[in-house]
Design a protein around this motif. Sequence first.
Motif, PDB file in Angstrom:
ATOM      1  N   THR A   1       3.415  46.993  68.686  1.00 38.40           N
ATOM      2  CA  THR A   1       4.505  47.086  69.540  1.00 38.40           C
ATOM      3  C   THR A   1       3.748  47.134  70.891  1.00 38.40           C
ATOM      4  O   THR A   1       2.711  47.840  71.021  1.00 38.40           O
ATOM      5  N   TYR A   2       4.451  46.527  71.915  1.00 36.65           N
ATOM      6  CA  TYR A   2       3.840  46.410  73.083  1.00 36.65           C
ATOM      7  C   TYR A   2       4.466  47.332  73.968  1.00 36.65           C
ATOM      8  O   TYR A   2       5.903  47.198  74.143  1.00 36.65           O
TER       9      TYR A   2
ATOM     10  N   ARG B   1       7.469  35.551  78.179  1.00 42.85           N
ATOM     11  CA  ARG B   1       8.836  36.313  77.470  1.00 42.85           C
ATOM     12  C   ARG B   1       9.995  36.449  78.551  1.00 42.85           C
ATOM     13  O   ARG B   1       9.882  37.086  79.427  1.00 42.85           O
TER      14      ARG B   1
ATOM     15  N   THR C   1      16.573  39.759  76.692  1.00 44.87           N
ATOM     16  CA  THR C   1      16.729  39.922  75.348  1.00 44.87           C
ATOM     17  C   THR C   1      18.117  40.252  74.894  1.00 44.87           C
ATOM     18  O   THR C   1      18.971  40.772  75.678  1.00 44.87           O
TER      19      THR C   1
ATOM     20  N   HIS D   1       2.361  37.320  77.472  1.00 40.71           N
ATOM     21  CA  HIS D   1       3.358  38.444  77.925  1.00 40.71           C
ATOM     22  C   HIS D   1       2.963  39.108  79.252  1.00 40.71           C
ATOM     23  O   HIS D   1       3.629  40.007  79.680  1.00 40.71           O
TER      24      HIS D   1
ATOM     25  N   ALA E   1      10.759  38.425  69.069  1.00 48.23           N
ATOM     26  CA  ALA E   1       9.471  38.689  68.582  1.00 48.23           C
ATOM     27  C   ALA E   1       8.530  37.544  68.093  1.00 48.23           C
ATOM     28  O   ALA E   1       9.062  36.426  68.111  1.00 48.23           O
TER      29      ALA E   1
ATOM     30  N   SER F   1       4.002  43.176  82.263  1.00 49.07           N
ATOM     31  CA  SER F   1       4.467  41.946  82.222  1.00 49.07           C
ATOM     32  C   SER F   1       4.593  41.090  83.614  1.00 49.07           C
ATOM     33  O   SER F   1       4.915  40.195  83.646  1.00 49.07           O
TER      34      SER F   1
ATOM     35  N   THR G   1       7.454  32.138  67.449  1.00 49.77           N
ATOM     36  CA  THR G   1       8.276  33.050  68.165  1.00 49.77           C
ATOM     37  C   THR G   1       9.734  32.955  67.618  1.00 49.77           C
ATOM     38  O   THR G   1      10.128  31.880  67.502  1.00 49.77           O
TER      39      THR G   1
ATOM     40  N   TRP H   1       7.954  44.425  73.533  1.00 51.52           N
ATOM     41  CA  TRP H   1       7.935  43.232  72.697  1.00 51.52           C
ATOM     42  C   TRP H   1       7.223  43.555  71.183  1.00 51.52           C
ATOM     43  O   TRP H   1       6.542  44.963  71.158  1.00 51.52           O
ATOM     44  N   ASN H   2       7.502  43.021  70.160  1.00 52.96           N
ATOM     45  CA  ASN H   2       6.884  43.204  69.052  1.00 52.96           C
ATOM     46  C   ASN H   2       6.119  41.996  68.373  1.00 52.96           C
ATOM     47  O   ASN H   2       6.742  40.931  68.146  1.00 52.96           O
ATOM     48  N   GLU H   3       4.975  42.249  67.717  1.00 50.51           N
ATOM     49  CA  GLU H   3       4.478  41.048  67.200  1.00 50.51           C
ATOM     50  C   GLU H   3       3.842  41.239  65.832  1.00 50.51           C
ATOM     51  O   GLU H   3       3.021  42.520  65.738  1.00 50.51           O
TER      52      GLU H   3
END
Length: 271
Positions: A220-221, A10, A14, A250, A201, A269, A192, A153-155
């Motif tokens: 949420t990471y 990642r 951002t 990540h 995300a 990370s 992604t 990060w959010n997934e």
Amino acid sequence: MTQAPEPAARDVRTPARHTPGAPCWVSLMVHDMTATQAFYGELFGWEFEPGPPQLGPYVRALQDGRQVAGIGLLPPDRHLPVAWTPYLASDDVDLTAETVRLCGGTVGVGPLDAGEVGRLALGCDPSGAVFGVWQMPPERGPDAGGVPGTPVWNELRTYETANVAKFYGTLFGYEERRAGNGAGAQAADHVTLYLDGRPVAGILGIGPALRHDGGSHWTTYFEVDDVDAALERVTALGGRVLAAPAETAHGRAAAVADGEGARFTLVHSGH
């Protein structure tokens, strides 16, 4: 925890969190705010300050003096799951909320004014995953830059990615990039979402396994210096380890839950 199949690491550069569609906040609604603050304060070193009174009992978590997350009190008559919820930036939360409805989602809270912090709404996408939309004032400062104790990060974990990716793409104009080349392979059902050429995300389709994963939900990471040491703190503080550490796109990551059952991921990370 299913390893995200996206092969590239990642990019931490951002888009600014005011950019429409960029993750701009995470919030957690709980039954016991005192215990929850103690848990995350010990885990991440967070300090807390009162939040907007319009949101009821609510505090903002601070890392190095910068706001990184919110924790609020669930109304006693609302039997809702305790879960971390990401908020996506919007230039016009009322228009975004109407688009959510038109595209098959629902809006459960708002849009409503939250004083000096802007205007927000809370809803569900067509898969049932809860997310928020936030129209922030332009003077709101930068985030904490991915330092330990901050969300990085959010997934979204859901049954399949195609329909829900289209939903979010309609809301915010994301570019979609799919992982892998194997048609029909579960590992390839990963998208992604990109803004301005940078990933913001992920969406992971896990098929029938979703029944055992609590339904569609965002994860949420949170960045940590040392995943293994953080896991020891989680268990010592009354939380649970849901999946052993694994190398992901990540970084080294492990899924955990706090004392009330809210799931999240710890990640180092390496940046």
